[in-house]
Each structure stands twice: as C-alpha cells, then as structure tokens.
Design an enzyme around this catalytic site. Structure first.
Site, mmCIF file in Angstrom:
data_model
loop_
_atom_site.group_PDB
_atom_site.id
_atom_site.type_symbol
_atom_site.label_atom_id
_atom_site.label_comp_id
_atom_site.label_asym_id
_atom_site.label_seq_id
_atom_site.Cartn_x
_atom_site.Cartn_y
_atom_site.Cartn_z
ATOM 1 N N HIS A 32 22.433 4.266 -0.009
ATOM 2 C CA HIS A 32 21.638 3.671 1.066
ATOM 3 C C HIS A 32 22.558 3.280 2.225
ATOM 4 C CE1 HIS A 32 23.014 -0.291 -0.136
ATOM 5 N NE2 HIS A 32 22.637 -0.043 -1.380
ATOM 6 N N HIS A 71 26.010 1.539 1.737
ATOM 7 C CA HIS A 71 27.096 2.422 1.300
ATOM 8 C C HIS A 71 27.626 3.232 2.481
ATOM 9 C CE1 HIS A 71 24.609 2.241 -2.597
ATOM 10 N NE2 HIS A 71 25.624 1.426 -2.743
ATOM 11 N N CYS A 117 24.832 -11.567 -15.432
ATOM 12 C CA CYS A 117 23.880 -10.772 -14.636
ATOM 13 C C CYS A 117 24.115 -9.296 -14.947
ATOM 14 C CB CYS A 117 24.055 -11.003 -13.133
ATOM 15 S SG CYS A 117 23.080 -9.820 -12.162
ATOM 16 N N CYS A 158 24.952 -7.123 -11.784
ATOM 17 C CA CYS A 158 26.333 -7.245 -11.278
ATOM 18 C C CYS A 158 27.339 -6.827 -12.326
ATOM 19 C CB CYS A 158 26.695 -8.696 -10.959
ATOM 20 S SG CYS A 158 25.888 -9.417 -9.562
ATOM 21 N N CYS A 172 20.949 -15.219 -10.467
ATOM 22 C CA CYS A 172 22.132 -14.570 -9.883
ATOM 23 C C CYS A 172 22.147 -14.809 -8.372
ATOM 24 C CB CYS A 172 22.070 -13.071 -10.179
ATOM 25 S SG CYS A 172 23.238 -12.129 -9.180
ATOM 26 N N HIS A 224 21.502 -10.983 -6.880
ATOM 27 C CA HIS A 224 20.253 -10.273 -7.179
ATOM 28 C C HIS A 224 19.061 -11.206 -7.366
ATOM 29 C CE1 HIS A 224 23.466 -7.389 -8.323
ATOM 30 N NE2 HIS A 224 22.665 -6.590 -7.653
ATOM 31 N N LYS A 236 17.265 -9.892 3.933
ATOM 32 C CA LYS A 236 17.929 -8.871 3.133
ATOM 33 C C LYS A 236 17.077 -7.589 3.156
ATOM 34 C CE LYS A 236 19.899 -8.440 -1.434
ATOM 35 N NZ LYS A 236 19.985 -8.936 -2.769
ATOM 36 N N LYS A 239 13.063 -2.554 -0.046
ATOM 37 C CA LYS A 239 11.952 -1.621 0.138
ATOM 38 C C LYS A 239 10.626 -2.363 0.193
ATOM 39 C CE LYS A 239 13.761 2.779 -1.087
ATOM 40 N NZ LYS A 239 14.549 3.145 -2.259
HETATM 41 O O1 ME8 Z 1 29.428 -3.093 -6.196
HETATM 42 N N1 ME8 Z 1 25.356 -4.318 3.731
HETATM 43 O O2 ME8 Z 1 28.807 -0.860 -6.131
HETATM 44 P P1 ME8 Z 1 27.521 -0.891 -5.184
HETATM 45 C C1 ME8 Z 1 26.620 -3.885 3.821
HETATM 46 N N2 ME8 Z 1 30.408 -0.323 -8.112
HETATM 47 N N3 ME8 Z 1 27.263 -3.227 2.835
HETATM 48 C C2 ME8 Z 1 26.585 -2.980 1.721
HETATM 49 C C3 ME8 Z 1 25.241 -3.394 1.552
HETATM 50 C C4 ME8 Z 1 24.629 -4.084 2.637
HETATM 51 N N4 ME8 Z 1 23.363 -4.499 2.602
HETATM 52 N N5 ME8 Z 1 24.843 -3.004 0.332
HETATM 53 C C5 ME8 Z 1 25.899 -2.353 -0.242
HETATM 54 C C6 ME8 Z 1 29.556 -1.936 -6.566
HETATM 55 N N6 ME8 Z 1 26.947 -2.333 0.596
HETATM 56 C C7 ME8 Z 1 30.678 -1.563 -7.487
HETATM 57 C C8 ME8 Z 1 31.967 -1.535 -6.708
HETATM 58 S S1 ME8 Z 1 34.600 -1.120 -6.490
HETATM 59 C C9 ME8 Z 1 35.918 -1.044 -7.509
HETATM 60 C C10 ME8 Z 1 33.203 -1.210 -7.507
HETATM 61 C C11 ME8 Z 1 28.260 -1.702 0.354
HETATM 62 O O3 ME8 Z 1 26.906 0.458 -5.292
HETATM 63 C C12 ME8 Z 1 29.384 -2.731 0.380
HETATM 64 O O4 ME8 Z 1 30.590 -2.067 0.585
HETATM 65 O O5 ME8 Z 1 26.692 -2.066 -5.478
HETATM 66 C C13 ME8 Z 1 29.320 -3.274 -1.012
HETATM 67 O O6 ME8 Z 1 30.494 -3.965 -1.385
HETATM 68 C C14 ME8 Z 1 29.126 -1.989 -1.808
HETATM 69 O O7 ME8 Z 1 28.268 -1.191 -0.968
HETATM 70 C C15 ME8 Z 1 28.505 -2.230 -3.177
HETATM 71 O O8 ME8 Z 1 28.140 -1.007 -3.723
#
Ligand code: ME8
Length: 500
Positions: free
Chosen positions: A17, A20, A125, A128, A143, A146, A296, A299
């Site tokens: 999304h 990312h 959680c 997380c 959490c 979440h 936040k 959807k």
């Molecule tokens: O946490 N605004 O993966 P994840 C800005 N796998 N950035 C955002 C965001 C938002 N609303 N939502 C997500 C994980 N991100 C672990 C990480 S690393 C060794 C392991 C971005 O799929 C932001 O960079 O939940 C956030 O830290 C990351 O996606 C979390 O991705």
C-alpha cells in the site's frame, strides 16, 4: 565512499500500500542522489515472510504460509519498478541464504553467552508479533498500533539478554547524537532505553513458520531478529560469487516508519553488538501518511490513497514528487487524490513543466535551437550560488522535503525571470539581441542544473528534459551552473506534465 540504504522489509500478510511505497520512494531518492555524487551505492528492499503475522494470515485464507508468501512477495517485487525504485537487490527472508546466515549470526550471539532459556509471559500483539511492555499498552489492554485487544501469552523461550546492553546502548546514544534521526525520535528512543531495558524473547516454541534455532531446533527465531538481520545477510549473497559485506557494512541509513522504532533503535544495535558486528550509522524514522481527513488510513473509513490509482492518473513521477513535497519528511501528513491533483497542476505542470516547455520553445523559435554561447546573467547565477552544496548537505541528513523546497524556490525564480525579462519582447528589437542571448543561455543552463538536482526525485522526466537540452549527464558535478551553456542544440520537447 560507500553508501548503503535500506527500507524495512514488508510483511507479506497483505498487499503493498501507499505507506510501503512511501518509504521505498524516499530511500530511492537518497540512493539516486548518492550515485550522482559518485558514491558506491547499495540500495536494499524486500519482504518479511516469517512469523505470526504471515502464518495467521495464511491460516485465515486456508493457505500454506509459503504459498501466501510467494504470492505477495511477487506483488512487492513488482511494485519497486513501478515506483522507479532502483534497488540493487530484493531480499526475501525465506531465501535459504538468508536463513543460513541468520543461524550463523545468532549462533554467535548464543556462543557469546547472551542467550538463556526461560518462561516468557506477557501481553502480545499477533499483528505486530511483539510483546508490549506496560507503558506501551493502551486502555482496555489494546495494542498502541493496531488497537486490537492483546493476548496473554506464556511460553518457554530462548531469551536475549538485552538488559546487559543497557550501558553500551546508552553510550552509543551519547557518542552518536545522529544515530537516530530526527531529534524527536532520538529522544523517544533514548527515553525508552533510560526507562530500563528488559530481556526479550529470541525464539518461539509453538510456531513452526520461521528459521530454526540451530542449538534447539524445536524453536524458531522470533521473527523480528530474523527480519532485522536481512540488512546484514543480504550483502553476503546479493551478488553471486561475491561477498559485499566488507564493502557496505555497516549500513549508512535504515529508513523506517515510526511504528518500528523500538526494534531498529534498541533491539537491533544490541543484537549486532552481541554478535560482534558494527552498528549502522543512522536510523531515520519517518512519520505516518494519514487519510485526507487526517485520520489513520483505513479501507473502512474510505480515506485511503491508492498508489496504483495515482500512478494511473498522474504517473509515477507525480506520485514520487507529491509524497516528498506534501508530507514534510519526518512528520505525519495527510494525503489525498485532490491534493495530488493540485500539486500536479500548480507545480509540475504550471511551474516546472511550463518552464521547461517555454525555455526550449523560445530557443527553438528565436535561435533555431542553438543555445547562445554567452555569459550567464549574474542576477540568476547568484541565486544558484551554493545551491548544490545546500541540497547535498540536506540530503546527507535525509531531509528530502527541505532539499526539494530549496530546488523548487529556484524553479520559481526562473519563472519570475522569464516574466521579468520578457524574451518575446526582446525578440522584436534587433538592438536587444545580445540581451536575448543572455536570457536564453541563462534559462537553458538553469533548467539543466535544476534537472540534475531534481533527477533523484523524478528520474524519468528529468532524463527526458536533459536529453532535449542535449546535456544528458546527471552527475552531481552538473548540479551547479556552468559559465555558459553554449554550443548545444536543443530539440523539441513534449509537455513533461500534460494537463489532466
Ligand atoms: O513492520 N505511513 O512491515 P510492514 C507511512 N515487516 N509509512 C508506512 C505506513 C503509513 N501509513 N504504513 C506502513 C513491518 N508504512 C516489518 C518490518 S524491518 C526489519 C521489518 C511503511 O509491512 C513504514 O516504513 O508493516 C513502516 O515502518 C513499514 O511500512 C511497515 O511495514
């Protein structure tokens, strides 16, 4: 000079999304900028495929975890080129090479005496994959990220003796005030550390979906350690037959969102110390993208900005520009399609696109395309003085928004210059020919330098512009104004950002 930048590796329990896309785009801006400066760059992104978040999502969909992981990893992998991300490798934590190296490093932590077996009991959680400590838990035992109700878990685990790193981590923060950026996040991490580090669980007993603990194969490693280690393991196998570890470790920048601060700013340096490995130079923690209503993105609230929809309507370059420009990097910011539209029309089409189109059109009309070989107008030259250094020093601090603002002020300056010098009037009088030469040469050269400066943000459109200006180089030595842009012949340019 080597420069190693990473994004978090994303969970494959869901599809990519905008959040990312955001982190990946910013990391790409830094990677491209450093390549311009001649650095030896490695840019890593990838997917996090083990642990409860993925195992639970797979179970809910009636799939094997590997099947879900394969399916969604492909989507993340495909997203990178759509964003024009120039990552040098895409790591998946289910790669055999990664798993083997995780075992190697954590075996060293074990051999160094930083692990022990014990009973872990706490509030957990599953989204997380994290046990929450008291001061993190929201009212109603929920959490903080979440907002779901936490589960009470108690199980026999291997522990990592994080508490033994209390002093080393405090010393790290004292010695390196830029270890965590921006300052507010440094303070947040430090206050967590100062409240006292507790040992954390290193393995899971009940879970099968993970990297087996080599000294106790009934356990798998806690997904966060498996995941964090990606930044290190990737260097060992990203290039066949070549180990890049010495060339790029320690990492220069981990770019992450604020949701995963604790893991990167506390657990990560500690586990590296425990394995006798060097700690990364900087962790940059950015804010959250929020829905257009400031809430936040979700959807169910219908306030989600879909990156694919933005790309379809306005193009990838516009998405990259918009996110960096509209959300001050480091802070939270609301995003929405209307705001994309406004930035696109007012800045990309009217300011930048128009400056490019009219400069080239005038050189074609008044000088048959030949950029006059004359001295540039000192009034404009002085406004570009030191710009390249200022932009570079802001980007050294990962301040992608402030650097872009510096550049954009000069885009506006050039548009004012066109209005003030009114080349179309100069073209009517033969006596003004020398002045017209100077204005056109100045505009051509300023436009070229701006394209070089904007290249990391919008690589494709700036390359198109540079080639229309017959000055294809995007190296950073071209980021300042040359004494003349003469001797080149420009060619016609389609609008870079056509009106939508
Ligand atoms: O946490 N605004 O993966 P994840 C800005 N796998 N950035 C955002 C965001 C938002 N609303 N939502 C997500 C994980 N991100 C672990 C990480 S690393 C060794 C392991 C971005 O799929 C932001 O960079 O939940 C956030 O830290 C990351 O996606 C979390 O991705």
């Amino acid at each position: 000079m080597s420069f190693y930048v990473t994004t978090p590796i994303y969970y494959v329990n869901a599809q990519p999304h905008l959040g990312h896309a955001y982190t990946t785009i910013v990391a790409d801006v830094l990677a491209r900028h450093m390549r311009q400066r001649g650095a030896d760059v490695f840019f890593l992104t990838g997917t996090d495929e083990h642990g409860e978040p993925v195992a639970d999502a797979a179970r809910d969909q009636g799939l094997e975890p590997q099947v879900l992981a394969d399916r969604n990893a492909e989507r993340f992998k495909a997203l990178a080129p759509q964003l024009e991300a120039s990552n040098d490798f895409f790591i998946r934590t289910t790669d055999d090479e990664h798993m083997r190296r995780v075992q190697e490093v954590l075996q060293r932590v074990h051999d160094n005496g930083y692990t022990y077996k014990g009973i872990y009991e706490g509030w957990y959680c599953p989204r997380c994959a994290d046990f929450k400590v008291e001061n993190e838990i929201l009212e109603g035992n929920r959490c903080p990220i979440h907002e779901i109700v936490l589960e009470r878990h108690s199980e026999e685990n291997w522990f990592f003796a994080l508490s033994r790193f209390q002093e080393s981590i405090q010393r790290l923060y004292a010695d390196r005030p830029d270890f965590v950026m921006p300052q507010a996040r440094y303070n947040e991490a430090l206050s967590f550390i100062n409240s006292g580090l507790e040992d954390i669980s290193l393995s899971r007993h009940r879970l099968k979906w993970g990297v087996p603990v080599p000294w106790d194969p009934d356990h798998v490693f806690y997904v966060w350690f498996d995941a964090l280690l990606n930044y290190y393991t990737a260097l060992g196998y990203a290039r066949e037959g070549e180990d890049l570890t010495d060339r790029f470790w320690p990492a220069t920048y981990h770019i992450i969102g604020k949701d995963i601060l604790k893991f990167h700013t506390v657990f990560w340096p500690a586990i590296l110390m425990a394995a006798d490995l060097a700690v990364p130079e900087h962790v940059f923690v950015h804010g959250f993208l929020l829905g257009s209503d400031g809430r936040k993105m979700s959807k169910s609230l219908g306030n989600v900005l879909d990156p694919f929809e933005v790309i379809e309507r306005f193009g990838t370059e516009a998405l990259r520009f918009y996110l960096v420009r509209d959300v001050s990097f480091g802070g939270d910011g609301s995003v929405g399609m209307d705001a994309v539209h406004v930035r696109y029309e007012s800045e990309l089409a009217n300011e930048y696109g128009n400056l490019a189109s009219r400069t080239i059109a005038m050189i074609l009309r008044y000088r048959d395309g030949a950029v006059p070989d004359v001295e540039l107008d000192p009034a404009v030259v002085s406004d570009f003085d030191g710009l390249d250094e200022r932009v570079a020093s802001l980007l050294d601090r990962a301040d992608v928004t402030a650097a872009l603002e510096q550049i954009w002020q000069r885009v506006r300056r050039c548009n004012r210059y066109v209005e003030e010098s009114a080349p179309w009037q100069l073209a009517r009088e033969d006596g003004d020919a020398a002045r017209l030469d100077c204005v056109l040469a100045t505009l051509a050269e300023a436009l070229r330098a701006l394209a070089v400066l904007l290249y990391p943000y919008m690589p494709t459109s700036t390359e198109t512009l540079l080639s229309a200006l017959a000055a294809p180089g995007w190296g950073y030595d071209g980021a300042s104004l040359a004494s003349s842009g003469g001797g080149r012949t420009v060619s016609a340019l389609e609008p870079l950002f056509p009106k939508r």
